[in-house]
Write a protein that holds these residues in place. Structure first.
Motif, PDB file in Angstrom:
ATOM      1  N   ARG A 155      -5.485  12.936  -1.177  1.00  0.00           N
ATOM      2  CA  ARG A 155      -4.198  13.625  -1.040  1.00  0.00           C
ATOM      3  C   ARG A 155      -3.423  12.979   0.102  1.00  0.00           C
ATOM      4  NH1 ARG A 155      -4.247  19.950  -0.964  1.00  0.00           N
ATOM      5  NH2 ARG A 155      -2.177  19.529  -1.832  1.00  0.00           N
ATOM      6  N   GLY A 156      -2.327  12.315  -0.235  1.00  0.00           N
ATOM      7  CA  GLY A 156      -1.527  11.619   0.756  1.00  0.00           C
ATOM      8  C   GLY A 156      -1.610  10.118   0.592  1.00  0.00           C
ATOM      9  N   GLY A 157      -0.461   9.454   0.806  1.00  0.00           N
ATOM     10  CA  GLY A 157      -0.422   8.006   0.655  1.00  0.00           C
ATOM     11  C   GLY A 157       0.326   7.310   1.773  1.00  0.00           C
ATOM     12  N   GLY A 158       0.374   7.940   2.976  1.00  0.00           N
ATOM     13  CA  GLY A 158       0.999   7.304   4.129  1.00  0.00           C
ATOM     14  C   GLY A 158       0.145   6.169   4.662  1.00  0.00           C
ATOM     15  N   ASP A 159       0.494   5.638   5.825  1.00  0.00           N
ATOM     16  CA  ASP A 159      -0.211   4.443   6.299  1.00  0.00           C
ATOM     17  C   ASP A 159      -1.673   4.720   6.664  1.00  0.00           C
ATOM     18  OD1 ASP A 159       1.193   5.799   8.594  1.00  0.00           O
ATOM     19  OD2 ASP A 159       0.082   4.325   9.762  1.00  0.00           O
ATOM     20  N   LEU A 160      -1.966   5.843   7.308  1.00  0.00           N
ATOM     21  CA  LEU A 160      -3.366   6.141   7.625  1.00  0.00           C
ATOM     22  C   LEU A 160      -4.150   6.471   6.363  1.00  0.00           C
ATOM     23  CD1 LEU A 160      -3.157   8.205  10.940  1.00  0.00           C
ATOM     24  CD2 LEU A 160      -3.682   5.777  10.635  1.00  0.00           C
ATOM     25  N   ALA A 161      -3.546   7.215   5.459  1.00  0.00           N
ATOM     26  CA  ALA A 161      -4.196   7.511   4.187  1.00  0.00           C
ATOM     27  C   ALA A 161      -4.462   6.232   3.408  1.00  0.00           C
ATOM     28  CB  ALA A 161      -3.320   8.449   3.359  1.00  0.00           C
ATOM     29  N   THR A 162      -3.502   5.302   3.446  1.00  0.00           N
ATOM     30  CA  THR A 162      -3.649   4.051   2.706  1.00  0.00           C
ATOM     31  C   THR A 162      -4.807   3.223   3.247  1.00  0.00           C
ATOM     32  OG1 THR A 162      -1.311   4.018   2.104  1.00  0.00           O
ATOM     33  CG2 THR A 162      -2.465   1.913   2.056  1.00  0.00           C
ATOM     34  N   GLY A 163      -5.067   3.308   4.545  1.00  0.00           N
ATOM     35  CA  GLY A 163      -6.242   2.639   5.083  1.00  0.00           C
ATOM     36  C   GLY A 163      -7.511   3.124   4.419  1.00  0.00           C
ATOM     37  N   THR A 164      -7.609   4.435   4.222  1.00  0.00           N
ATOM     38  CA  THR A 164      -8.769   5.015   3.535  1.00  0.00           C
ATOM     39  C   THR A 164      -8.797   4.609   2.069  1.00  0.00           C
ATOM     40  OG1 THR A 164      -9.076   6.902   5.018  1.00  0.00           O
ATOM     41  CG2 THR A 164      -9.720   7.212   2.722  1.00  0.00           C
ATOM     42  N   VAL A 165      -7.656   4.694   1.405  1.00  0.00           N
ATOM     43  CA  VAL A 165      -7.585   4.313  -0.013  1.00  0.00           C
ATOM     44  C   VAL A 165      -8.013   2.857  -0.183  1.00  0.00           C
ATOM     45  CG1 VAL A 165      -6.037   3.985  -1.985  1.00  0.00           C
ATOM     46  CG2 VAL A 165      -5.776   5.991  -0.526  1.00  0.00           C
ATOM     47  N   HIS A 166      -7.530   1.985   0.688  1.00  0.00           N
ATOM     48  CA  HIS A 166      -7.857   0.561   0.586  1.00  0.00           C
ATOM     49  C   HIS A 166      -9.348   0.322   0.789  1.00  0.00           C
ATOM     50  CE1 HIS A 166      -7.895  -3.744   1.579  1.00  0.00           C
ATOM     51  NE2 HIS A 166      -6.736  -3.819   0.937  1.00  0.00           N
ATOM     52  N   ARG A 167      -9.954   1.043   1.739  1.00  0.00           N
ATOM     53  CA  ARG A 167     -11.386   0.850   1.996  1.00  0.00           C
ATOM     54  C   ARG A 167     -12.217   1.315   0.807  1.00  0.00           C
ATOM     55  NH1 ARG A 167     -14.303   0.326   6.776  1.00  0.00           N
ATOM     56  NH2 ARG A 167     -12.393  -0.726   7.460  1.00  0.00           N
ATOM     57  N   LEU A 168     -11.863   2.451   0.219  1.00  0.00           N
ATOM     58  CA  LEU A 168     -12.581   2.947  -0.949  1.00  0.00           C
ATOM     59  C   LEU A 168     -12.412   1.991  -2.129  1.00  0.00           C
ATOM     60  CD1 LEU A 168     -11.575   6.721  -0.716  1.00  0.00           C
ATOM     61  CD2 LEU A 168     -13.787   5.728  -0.090  1.00  0.00           C
ATOM     62  N   TRP A 169     -11.184   1.535  -2.335  1.00  0.00           N
ATOM     63  CA  TRP A 169     -10.893   0.577  -3.414  1.00  0.00           C
ATOM     64  C   TRP A 169     -11.657  -0.726  -3.204  1.00  0.00           C
ATOM     65  CZ3 TRP A 169      -8.216  -4.135  -2.752  1.00  0.00           C
ATOM     66  CH2 TRP A 169      -7.823  -4.776  -3.930  1.00  0.00           C
ATOM     67  N   SER A 170     -11.700  -1.214  -1.966  1.00  0.00           N
ATOM     68  CA  SER A 170     -12.413  -2.457  -1.660  1.00  0.00           C
ATOM     69  C   SER A 170     -13.908  -2.339  -1.924  1.00  0.00           C
ATOM     70  CB  SER A 170     -12.178  -2.850  -0.194  1.00  0.00           C
ATOM     71  OG  SER A 170     -10.814  -3.108   0.053  1.00  0.00           O
ATOM     72  N   ALA A 171     -14.423  -1.114  -1.759  1.00  0.00           N
ATOM     73  CA  ALA A 171     -15.848  -0.871  -1.995  1.00  0.00           C
ATOM     74  C   ALA A 171     -16.157  -0.657  -3.477  1.00  0.00           C
ATOM     75  CB  ALA A 171     -16.307   0.338  -1.193  1.00  0.00           C
TER      76      ALA A 171
END
Length: 271
Positions: free
Chosen positions: A9-25
């Protein structure tokens, strides 16, 4: 959609860091956003897909979808679906393995522990073990990224973290309410006192917004956004040599993201 899924829930810059890490994994991840996101670090915020249809951050593509039925197509293409759903209504339908509240509103905007087998929240406003299963500390300092399984994150101080010797001075808030208009762009070097934006006032007047310090314009609100007085509109990095940082995920976001991944992966692989 039958798949193990993480919903953020959320797609700001801090949220995107989490999204990117999950996607990268290699984890399938879907983002839920508001209809009019207000990120200022827009170059590293997947929520920009809400406006532009797509947003690419460090090789990860976020793609706006109109409904949950489109999620599979985007996931199969190796991208991240972004759905406008501020109330999280799609969570019940999609039944994710984990829900991450990365709205960072400093208060709970409706995330509940029973929304998924594992629920994680970033920052203050949640009690681990009650509202959600896990809270991740977001305050810069010794405890940044700490995984909290009982209790709460440090309360919001309202003071930005220290970068280059500056804290509150580097973040700019709207002096008046109105329509925000950019005069400069992200990545520009600006001098203290220079007008970086203007606010079109309801009475037809214009309020200039000056930079409080000299530095790189790391974040700037989207042009044309309607703002209340006091709204966060810009972020200046005083370190002149850090131009690339305007376009890459921050150290803070990466630290938080690592803790989210640490929390989710053992749970994700055990079911």
């Amino acid at each position: 959609m039958e798949t193990k899924l993480v919903i953020v829930r959320g797609g700001g810059d801090l949220a995107t860091g989490t999204v990117h890490r999950l996607w990268s994994a290699g984890l399938p991840v879907l983002v839920l956003e508001a209809a009019n996101p207000a990120a200022i670090r827009r170059q590293v915020a997947v929520c920009e897909a809400v406006y532009d249809g797509e947003a690419v951050v460090e090789g990860m593509k976020g793609v706006r979808i109109a409904g949950t039925e489109e999620a599979r197509r985007v996931l199969d293409a190796g991208s991240v679906p972004v759905l406008v759903d501020p109330r999280g209504e799609a969570i019940e339908k999609l039944r994710p393995v984990a829900v991450v509240d990365a709205i960072l509103a400093k208060k709970n905007m409706g995330t509940r522990k029973d929304m998924a087998p594992l629920t994680v929240a970033l920052g203050p406003g949640f009690e681990a073990g009650k509202d959600v299963d896990v809270v991740i500390e977001t305050m810069r300092g010794h405890n940044l990224g700490r995984v909290i399984r009982r209790g709460c994150a440090i309360p919001n101080t309202g003071i930005p973290g220290n970068i280059g010797g500056y804290t509150a001075e580097r973040v700019i808030h709207a002096p008046e309410a109105g329509i925000f208009r950019n005069c400069r762009k992200i990545g520009d070097f600006v001098e203290a006192g220079e007008t970086i934006a203007r606010i079109e006032l309801q009475d037809g007047g214009v309020c200039p917004v000056p930079a409080r310090i000299s530095g790189l314009l790391r974040g700037l609100l989207r042009d044309g956004y309607p703002i209340p007085k006091g709204f966060k509109i810009a972020d200046i990095d005083p370190r002149k040599g850090e131009f690339e940082n305007c376009f890459t995920i921050s150290d803070k976001a990466r630290c938080i993201a690592g803790s989210v991944l640490e929390t989710i992966v053992p749970f994700f692989t055990s079911i």
